[in-house]
Motif scaffolding. Structure first.
Motif, mmCIF file in Angstrom:
data_model
loop_
_atom_site.group_PDB
_atom_site.id
_atom_site.type_symbol
_atom_site.label_atom_id
_atom_site.label_comp_id
_atom_site.label_asym_id
_atom_site.label_seq_id
_atom_site.Cartn_x
_atom_site.Cartn_y
_atom_site.Cartn_z
ATOM 1 N N UNK A 13 37.315 34.380 34.776
ATOM 2 C CA UNK A 13 38.314 33.858 35.714
ATOM 3 C C UNK A 13 37.693 33.344 37.007
ATOM 4 N N UNK A 14 36.697 34.056 37.537
ATOM 5 C CA UNK A 14 36.150 33.702 38.858
ATOM 6 C C UNK A 14 34.859 32.886 38.786
ATOM 7 N N UNK A 15 34.170 32.958 37.664
ATOM 8 C CA UNK A 15 32.871 32.297 37.555
ATOM 9 C C UNK A 15 31.741 33.124 38.147
ATOM 10 N N UNK A 16 32.069 34.315 38.648
ATOM 11 C CA UNK A 16 31.071 35.209 39.242
ATOM 12 C C UNK A 16 31.169 36.568 38.570
ATOM 13 N N UNK A 17 30.026 37.265 38.493
ATOM 14 C CA UNK A 17 30.159 38.628 37.999
ATOM 15 C C UNK A 17 30.673 39.505 39.141
ATOM 16 N N UNK A 18 31.152 40.671 38.771
ATOM 17 C CA UNK A 18 31.815 41.550 39.726
ATOM 18 C C UNK A 18 30.944 41.862 40.939
ATOM 19 N N UNK A 19 29.701 42.269 40.710
ATOM 20 C CA UNK A 19 28.866 42.714 41.830
ATOM 21 C C UNK A 19 28.550 41.556 42.775
ATOM 22 N N UNK A 20 28.334 40.361 42.227
ATOM 23 C CA UNK A 20 28.081 39.205 43.092
ATOM 24 C C UNK A 20 29.308 38.904 43.954
ATOM 25 N N UNK A 21 30.477 39.050 43.377
ATOM 26 C CA UNK A 21 31.715 38.825 44.127
ATOM 27 C C UNK A 21 31.860 39.858 45.247
ATOM 28 N N UNK A 22 31.618 41.127 44.913
ATOM 29 C CA UNK A 22 31.720 42.195 45.911
ATOM 30 C C UNK A 22 30.718 41.975 47.047
ATOM 31 N N UNK A 23 29.487 41.632 46.703
ATOM 32 C CA UNK A 23 28.464 41.374 47.727
ATOM 33 C C UNK A 23 28.896 40.203 48.600
ATOM 34 N N UNK A 24 29.422 39.139 47.997
ATOM 35 C CA UNK A 24 29.875 37.971 48.765
ATOM 36 C C UNK A 24 30.953 38.378 49.769
#
Length: 113
Positions: free
Chosen positions: A47-58
């Protein structure tokens, strides 16, 4: 993706934005939205094109940048405010994300004012 999948991912993103400063991980968020961590991980990436941890870090790094720009908190305090208990780890992630050390970023942000 079904409409339900989109709602689930949006619910997860909302949870992350309200809890990024806590110790949260993939399992916590998957549990919050009622999915297995493996399925949630795939769905989130799809859905986001990012994995969870990369999204959280962002999310955490964007909040940290704002704190550096708008406050006089120390690097350690900002790291803790965005969910990192270890200053060195926060500093490393911040440099990877922005290209600047926290100290460099803070100086640059305050020169703009």
């Amino acid at each position: 993706m079904t409409e339900e999948d989109v709602k689930t991912v949006n619910k997860a993103k909302n949870y992350i934005s309200k809890n990024y400063m806590k110790e949260i991980g993939l399992n916590d968020v998957a549990e919050k939205v009622g999915l297995s961590s493996a399925y949630f991980s795939r769905l989130f990436k799809q859905e986001t094109g990012e994995n969870f941890i990369d999204y959280l870090v962002k999310i955490r790094m964007e909040k940290a940048k704002k704190l550096f720009e708008d406050t006089t908190l120390s690097t350690k305090e900002i790291g803790e405010n965005v969910g990192y208990k270890k200053g060195k780890y926060f500093g490393k992630l911040f440099k990877n994300y922005t290209g600047y050390t926290p100290t460099e970023y803070k100086a640059k942000a305050h020169r703009k004012k």
